[in-house]
Scaffold this motif. Structure first.
Motif, PDB file in Angstrom:
ATOM      1  N   UNK A 114     -18.218  74.729  41.350  1.00 47.65           N
ATOM      2  CA  UNK A 114     -19.016  74.412  40.717  1.00 47.65           C
ATOM      3  C   UNK A 114     -19.536  73.467  39.360  1.00 47.65           C
ATOM      4  N   UNK A 115     -18.773  73.935  38.779  1.00 46.74           N
ATOM      5  CA  UNK A 115     -17.959  72.917  37.532  1.00 46.74           C
ATOM      6  C   UNK A 115     -17.460  71.319  37.579  1.00 46.74           C
ATOM      7  N   UNK A 116     -16.775  71.669  38.731  1.00 48.35           N
ATOM      8  CA  UNK A 116     -15.917  70.108  39.189  1.00 48.35           C
ATOM      9  C   UNK A 116     -17.458  69.645  40.014  1.00 48.35           C
ATOM     10  N   UNK A 117     -17.589  69.712  40.790  1.00 49.35           N
ATOM     11  CA  UNK A 117     -19.393  69.068  41.431  1.00 49.35           C
ATOM     12  C   UNK A 117     -20.468  68.869  40.701  1.00 49.35           C
ATOM     13  N   UNK A 118     -20.926  69.331  39.694  1.00 48.08           N
ATOM     14  CA  UNK A 118     -21.885  69.229  38.909  1.00 48.08           C
ATOM     15  C   UNK A 118     -21.218  67.925  37.924  1.00 48.08           C
ATOM     16  N   UNK A 119     -20.282  67.973  38.077  1.00 46.27           N
ATOM     17  CA  UNK A 119     -19.653  65.802  36.992  1.00 46.27           C
ATOM     18  C   UNK A 119     -19.573  65.121  38.228  1.00 46.27           C
ATOM     19  N   UNK A 120     -19.746  65.046  39.333  1.00 41.28           N
ATOM     20  CA  UNK A 120     -18.856  63.931  40.096  1.00 41.28           C
ATOM     21  C   UNK A 120     -20.064  64.313  41.554  1.00 41.28           C
ATOM     22  N   UNK A 121     -20.814  62.809  41.269  1.00 44.06           N
ATOM     23  CA  UNK A 121     -21.637  62.444  42.243  1.00 44.06           C
ATOM     24  C   UNK A 121     -20.802  62.578  43.518  1.00 44.06           C
ATOM     25  N   UNK A 122     -21.295  62.781  44.683  1.00 45.36           N
ATOM     26  CA  UNK A 122     -20.896  62.969  45.856  1.00 45.36           C
ATOM     27  C   UNK A 122     -20.523  61.739  46.631  1.00 45.36           C
ATOM     28  N   UNK A 123     -20.004  61.446  47.333  1.00 48.03           N
ATOM     29  CA  UNK A 123     -19.400  60.500  47.875  1.00 48.03           C
ATOM     30  C   UNK A 123     -20.451  59.685  48.955  1.00 48.03           C
ATOM     31  N   UNK A 124     -20.231  58.543  48.350  1.00 48.40           N
ATOM     32  CA  UNK A 124     -21.325  57.568  49.704  1.00 48.40           C
ATOM     33  C   UNK A 124     -23.260  57.932  50.022  1.00 48.40           C
ATOM     34  N   UNK A 125     -23.370  57.917  48.349  1.00 53.53           N
ATOM     35  CA  UNK A 125     -24.598  58.519  48.177  1.00 53.53           C
ATOM     36  C   UNK A 125     -25.564  57.702  47.585  1.00 53.53           C
ATOM     37  N   UNK A 126     -25.083  56.380  47.573  1.00 54.18           N
ATOM     38  CA  UNK A 126     -25.752  55.284  46.599  1.00 54.18           C
ATOM     39  C   UNK A 126     -26.702  54.424  47.526  1.00 54.18           C
TER      40      UNK A 126
END
Length: 133
Positions: free
Chosen positions: A121-133
């Motif tokens: 959860x902590x990691x996901x909140x700091x990193x954007x999902x790849x390919x969502x531009x």
């Protein structure tokens, strides 16, 4: 045998050992193999009971995994000629020797699920999902 040929043969032997080691690790590290071995560590089971205890595994995947484990000498299979055919599976001595390390791994996972979920959860909140531009 000349020195270069000996060195080449020695390297080939090491590569063969690595391939076999990787294959064995792939087998015993597979999620279904772990569940099956741990379930059979309690007692020998019939196919359908083993499928129920290994939640989410398809009949095809269970059959395939059991065949691989039997081929590797970790699981035995006993078919009794009844109507319908009764098939029971259990651990061989080799499979039983793998049971303790796998149980320790399962216990570690169960004991650390919350911490891992929190870390994700902590990691996901700091990193954007790849390919969502």
């Amino acid at each position: 045998m000349d020195k270069t040929l000996e060195q080449s043969y020695g390297q080939l032997s090491i590569l063969e050992d690595c391939t076999i080691t990787r294959q064995i690790l792939d087998r015993v590290g597979d999620k279904w193999s772990v569940l099956i071995i741990v379930n059979l560590g309690v007692k020998s089971l019939r196919f359908k009971e083993l499928q129920r205890r290994s939640g989410g595994i398809s009949q095809r995947m269970l059959t395939q995994t059991l065949r691989h484990l039997e081929r590797d000498g970790l699981v035995w299979r006993k078919a009794t000629p009844t109507v319908p055919l009764t098939v029971e599976y259990g651990l061989t001595a080799l499979g039983e020797s793998l049971l303790h390390p796998l149980q320790a791994l399962v216990e570690w996972v169960n004991g650390n699920r919350a911490a891992i979920a929190e870390a994700r959860t902590g990691y996901d909140s700091k990193h954007e999902p790849v390919g969502t531009e």
